[in-house]
Design an enzyme around this catalytic site. Structure first.
Site, PDB file in Angstrom:
ATOM      1  N   ASN A   1      77.630  38.533  68.860  1.00  0.00           N
ATOM      2  CA  ASN A   1      77.085  39.930  68.633  1.00  0.00           C
ATOM      3  C   ASN A   1      76.607  39.690  67.206  1.00  0.00           C
ATOM      4  OD1 ASN A   1      77.805  41.600  70.680  1.00  0.00           O
ATOM      5  ND2 ASN A   1      80.170  40.487  70.129  1.00  0.00           N
TER       6      ASN A   1
ATOM      7  N   SER B   1      89.445  43.320  56.988  1.00  0.00           N
ATOM      8  CA  SER B   1      88.458  42.991  57.489  1.00  0.00           C
ATOM      9  C   SER B   1      87.910  43.861  56.546  1.00  0.00           C
ATOM     10  CB  SER B   1      87.852  43.568  58.851  1.00  0.00           C
ATOM     11  OG  SER B   1      86.630  43.854  58.982  1.00  0.00           O
TER      12      SER B   1
ATOM     13  N   LYS C   1      92.802  47.019  62.744  1.00  0.00           N
ATOM     14  CA  LYS C   1      92.861  46.155  61.358  1.00  0.00           C
ATOM     15  C   LYS C   1      93.481  47.646  60.190  1.00  0.00           C
ATOM     16  CE  LYS C   1      91.588  42.536  62.153  1.00  0.00           C
ATOM     17  NZ  LYS C   1      92.345  41.127  62.397  1.00  0.00           N
TER      18      LYS C   1
ATOM     19  N   ASN D   1      81.451  39.049  55.592  1.00  0.00           N
ATOM     20  CA  ASN D   1      80.934  37.868  56.777  1.00  0.00           C
ATOM     21  C   ASN D   1      80.621  36.664  56.607  1.00  0.00           C
ATOM     22  OD1 ASN D   1      79.602  41.102  56.341  1.00  0.00           O
ATOM     23  ND2 ASN D   1      78.923  40.525  58.205  1.00  0.00           N
TER      24      ASN D   1
ATOM     25  N   ASN E   1      90.925  32.505  73.447  1.00  0.00           N
ATOM     26  CA  ASN E   1      89.404  32.817  71.768  1.00  0.00           C
ATOM     27  C   ASN E   1      88.877  30.985  71.581  1.00  0.00           C
ATOM     28  OD1 ASN E   1      86.823  33.821  71.976  1.00  0.00           O
ATOM     29  ND2 ASN E   1      87.011  34.729  70.430  1.00  0.00           N
TER      30      ASN E   1
ATOM     31  N   TYR F   1      89.018  48.040  67.075  1.00  0.00           N
ATOM     32  CA  TYR F   1      88.869  46.973  66.725  1.00  0.00           C
ATOM     33  C   TYR F   1      89.344  47.170  65.095  1.00  0.00           C
ATOM     34  CZ  TYR F   1      88.439  42.798  63.813  1.00  0.00           C
ATOM     35  OH  TYR F   1      88.330  41.844  62.575  1.00  0.00           O
TER      36      TYR F   1
ATOM     37  N   TYR G   1      88.705  30.547  64.869  1.00  0.00           N
ATOM     38  CA  TYR G   1      87.356  29.833  63.382  1.00  0.00           C
ATOM     39  C   TYR G   1      87.245  29.991  62.764  1.00  0.00           C
ATOM     40  CZ  TYR G   1      82.679  30.792  60.977  1.00  0.00           C
ATOM     41  OH  TYR G   1      82.059  30.592  60.382  1.00  0.00           O
TER      42      TYR G   1
END
Ligand code: NAD
Ligand code: UFG
Length: 325
Positions: free
Chosen positions: A193, A124, A153, A174, A35, A149, A11
């Site tokens: 999600n 993140s 990071k 985000n 993915n 997860y 993405y």
């Protein structure tokens, strides 16, 4: 300058390949497509009007990564490749560690071998947990990770910090939206999600309704607040980071600097698309942070970057992309 983009079929990586190419960089993509799909690479190629070198390689595989570095004269690496589903990471913590931390270790080793010393890393805002002070700046303490997860990071940031490379650690808030052409965007794999993909699927009639996870939080309208930034702004930040890469290591928050509540997102979507969002208020989601948004002033001062697109524009672009799926 030739830039290797790991996870470039994903993405954020795909949008960044377009921005890099628009800014005159040569781009090489490595992605194992776990993915994503080759269609995203085709989408990037359509947008930039030429073919790109693409290698379907797992970054955990040192020999295959070596071969890419041998074939291409890589000057810098933008490292997106990782697994990113918080829920899945709770079920498969070892897989997340192996892929995200193990993959980064291999990448760093190969970069050293080939004397490539420039790295931009996808981190993140999850590294901050629920910060005491909002907006949060880069000096806020890292709180214990809330998921395997998030732990990956933090672990990768530490690995990179001790690697001796010149690196920018980009802490995304985000990311939402899609390229305005509707040619690339976030691929829905399984049940989403995240808020925006789920909202778009509900409006498209693929889900009955969006459930707002709680409206009794101590925020203005009771729903949680996040800093939603357009993925094209985020992509441009990577070019800025590459151009202003620090000597040594430096972390940057990438967000808009303002927060929007879940109910605020629903309103903005309805206003910018004219579509109505079927939703109901549900229970709180366990582990949700109540409110967080970025202090992005370091990125503005040092990288000359700030987010320029509004949430409504990002939501309209997300909806355009949804309609192509
Ligand atoms: P994505 O899943 O769309 O892209 C990641 C890409 O990496 C995928 O194309 C996947 O196939 C590839 N990949 C995964 N493991 C690999 C491996 N071992 N070898 C080669 N390729 C591999 O995710 P995204 O949303 O584009 O996220 C990109 C990066 O940004 C990730 O590191 C993610 O953790 C980070 N990030 C994302 C968000 C978000 O909300 N999307 C927020 C903060 C940070
Ligand atoms: N939400 C709903 N309904 C949904 C989905 C989400 O109300 O169906 C709400 C959540 O409660 C939250 C907000 O929408 O308040 C945003 O939720 P997301 O899951 O889209 O995003 P988060 O901020 O919770 O988490 C995201 C990524 C994580 C990452 C984190 C920080 O999913 O991987 O940002 O980068 F760790």
């Amino acid at each position: 300058m030739k830039v290797l983009v790991t996870g470039g079929a994903g993405y954020i990586g795909s949008h960044t390949c377009v921005s890099l190419s628009d800014s005159g960089y040569d781009v090489v993509i490595v992605d194992n497509l776990c993915n994503s799909s080759i269609g995203m690479v085709k989408g990037v190629e359509e947008l930039i009007g030429r073919k790109l070198p693409f290698y379907q390689v797992d970054i955990c595989n040192e020999n295959e990564l070596d071969a890419v570095f041998e074939k291409e004269q890589i000057d810098a690496v933008l490292h997106f490749a990782a697994l990113k589903a918080v829920g899945e990471s709770l079920e498969k913590p070892d897989l997340y560690h192996r892929n995200n931390v193990g993959g980064t270790e291999v990448l760093l080793k190969v970069m050293k071998k080939f004397a490539v010393d420039k790295l931009v890393f996808s981190s993140s805002c999850t590294v901050y947990g629920q910060p005491e002070i909002i907006p949060v700046n880069e000096d806020a303490p890292m709180l214990p990770a809330e998921s395997p997860y998030g732990q990956t990071k933090q672990d990768c940031e530490k690995l990179i910090s001790s690697s001796g490379l010149n690196s920018a650690l980009l802490r995304y808030f985000n990311p939402i939206g899609a390229h305005p052409s509707g040619r690339i965007g976030e691929l829905p794999i399984g049940v989403p999600n995240n808020l925006i993909p789920f909202l778009c699927q509900a409006v498209a009639g693929l889900k009955d309704e969006l459930v707002v996870f709680g409206d009794d939080y101590p925020t203005d309208d009771g729903s949680c607040v996040r800093d939603y930034l357009h993925v094209c702004d985020l992509a441009e930040a990577h070019v800025a980071a590459l151009e202003q890469l620090p000597h040594g290591i430096r972390a940057y928050n990438l967000g808009t600097g303002s927060g929007t509540s879940v109910l605020g997102v629903i309103n903005a979507f309805e206003e910018s698309t004219g579509e109505s969002v079927p939703f109901r208020i549900g229970e709180r989601r366990e582990g949700d942070i109540v409110a967080i948004w970025a202090d992005p002033s370091r990125a503005e001062k040092e990288l000359g970057w700030c987010a320029s697109r509004k949430v409504g524009e990002a939501l309209a672009d997300a909806w355009r992309w949804q309609q192509t799926l």
